[in-house]
Design a protein around this motif. Structure first.
Motif, short mmCIF file in Angstrom:
data_model
loop_
_atom_site.label_atom_id
_atom_site.label_comp_id
_atom_site.label_asym_id
_atom_site.label_seq_id
_atom_site.Cartn_x
_atom_site.Cartn_y
_atom_site.Cartn_z
N SER A 1 2.85 3.55 -0.11
CA SER A 1 1.90 3.85 -1.03
C SER A 1 0.71 2.91 -0.97
O SER A 1 1.17 2.11 -1.70
N LYS A 2 -0.52 3.25 -1.56
CA LYS A 2 -1.28 2.63 -1.41
C LYS A 2 -0.90 1.39 -3.21
O LYS A 2 -0.82 0.09 -2.93
N GLU A 3 -0.48 2.08 -4.10
CA GLU A 3 0.00 1.59 -5.25
C GLU A 3 1.42 0.29 -5.49
O GLU A 3 1.57 -0.42 -5.04
N ASP A 4 2.10 0.45 -3.99
CA ASP A 4 3.43 -0.16 -4.06
C ASP A 4 2.73 -1.78 -2.99
O ASP A 4 3.11 -2.60 -2.99
N TRP A 5 1.64 -0.79 -2.09
CA TRP A 5 1.26 -2.01 -1.39
C TRP A 5 0.64 -3.34 -2.02
O TRP A 5 0.24 -4.53 -1.82
N GLY B 1 -6.05 -2.30 -1.00
CA GLY B 1 -7.10 -1.35 -0.36
C GLY B 1 -8.24 -1.56 0.35
O GLY B 1 -7.86 -0.58 1.76
N GLU B 2 -9.12 -2.29 1.04
CA GLU B 2 -10.02 -2.61 1.56
C GLU B 2 -8.72 -3.36 2.93
O GLU B 2 -9.63 -3.01 3.68
N PHE B 3 -9.06 -4.36 2.50
CA PHE B 3 -7.50 -4.78 3.62
C PHE B 3 -7.04 -3.68 4.67
O PHE B 3 -7.04 -3.83 5.62
N LEU B 4 -6.24 -3.08 3.91
CA LEU B 4 -5.10 -2.07 4.48
C LEU B 4 -6.28 -1.58 5.44
O LEU B 4 -5.85 -0.60 6.43
N TYR C 1 -3.89 0.50 8.64
CA TYR C 1 -2.76 0.57 7.77
C TYR C 1 -3.54 1.99 6.26
O TYR C 1 -2.03 2.50 6.37
N LEU C 2 -4.15 2.07 6.11
CA LEU C 2 -4.20 3.06 5.22
C LEU C 2 -5.43 4.06 5.35
O LEU C 2 -7.04 3.21 5.99
N PRO C 3 -5.11 5.58 5.14
CA PRO C 3 -6.99 6.23 5.55
C PRO C 3 -7.78 6.22 4.89
O PRO C 3 -7.79 5.52 3.60
#
Length: 185
Positions: A124-128, A145-148, A153-155
């Motif tokens: 999840s974003k929080e775990d990332w 979040g923006e990097f992923l 790696y994130l939608p």
């Protein structure tokens, strides 16, 4: 919700980044490190400032070569702080150098930055964010979040009706493989 897809088309800086980079999978260490650094530089600033200064930052940071940046000392920091072509925030510059050193250690343990990311996927974003905060410096929810999102790696990088999204579906970035409901808004 405001979408990058709405401001990027036809813009001289946003357009090419949106159409050719944002949301596309990356595995090259130099490219991943550059993208992480650009997100750090963006914190508290506009993405347009980062995109405009990007060529100067690539030159100032030796093409974002991890090993070269990790070897930076006081003279390189003085050089960076006096370079008007880049974003000259001492904390951000120090974070870039420290993160290069941490990437070297990560590479020694994990094989590569890309392999490390892939081994932890999906999260999840929080775990990332927790993982990145424990592994690097100057990491917050927006940077991570923006990097992923920027590397697939994130939608959320593109609206479902964005032509780039349709191109990305054919490339099959990692977030599609884990059943994320990308098409909901």
């Amino acid at each position: 919700m405001s979408w990058y897809c709405d401001i990027a088309p036809g813009h001289p800086f946003h357009g090419p980044y949106h159409d050719q980079e944002y949301g596309f999978p990356l595995t090259d260490e130099r490219a991943l490190f550059e993208r992480l650094c650009l997100e750090i530089f963006q914190a508290g600033l506009s993405w347009l400032i980062v995109l405009k200064k990007r060529p100067s930052m690539v030159a100032a940071f030796d093409g974002f070569d991890v090993d070269k940046v990790a070897a930076y000392g006081d003279s390189e920091m003085d050089r960076l702080l006096s370079d008007p072509g880049i974003i000259r925030n001492r904390r951000k510059l120090a974070a870039i150098v420290e993160n290069a050193r941490r990437l070297q250690a990560l590479r020694a343990r994990e094989g590569s930055f890309a392999a490390w990311i892939e081994r932890h996927h999906p999260l999840s974003k929080e775990d990332w964010v927790r993982l990145f905060k424990s592994s690097f410096v100057f990491m917050g929810g927006e940077v991570v979040g923006e990097f992923l999102m920027s590397i697939g790696y994130l939608p959320g990088a593109h609206r479902a009706d964005c032509p780039v999204c349709l191109k990305l579906v054919s490339i099959n970035p990692p977030w599609i493989q884990v059943g994320e409901d990308f098409y909901s808004k």
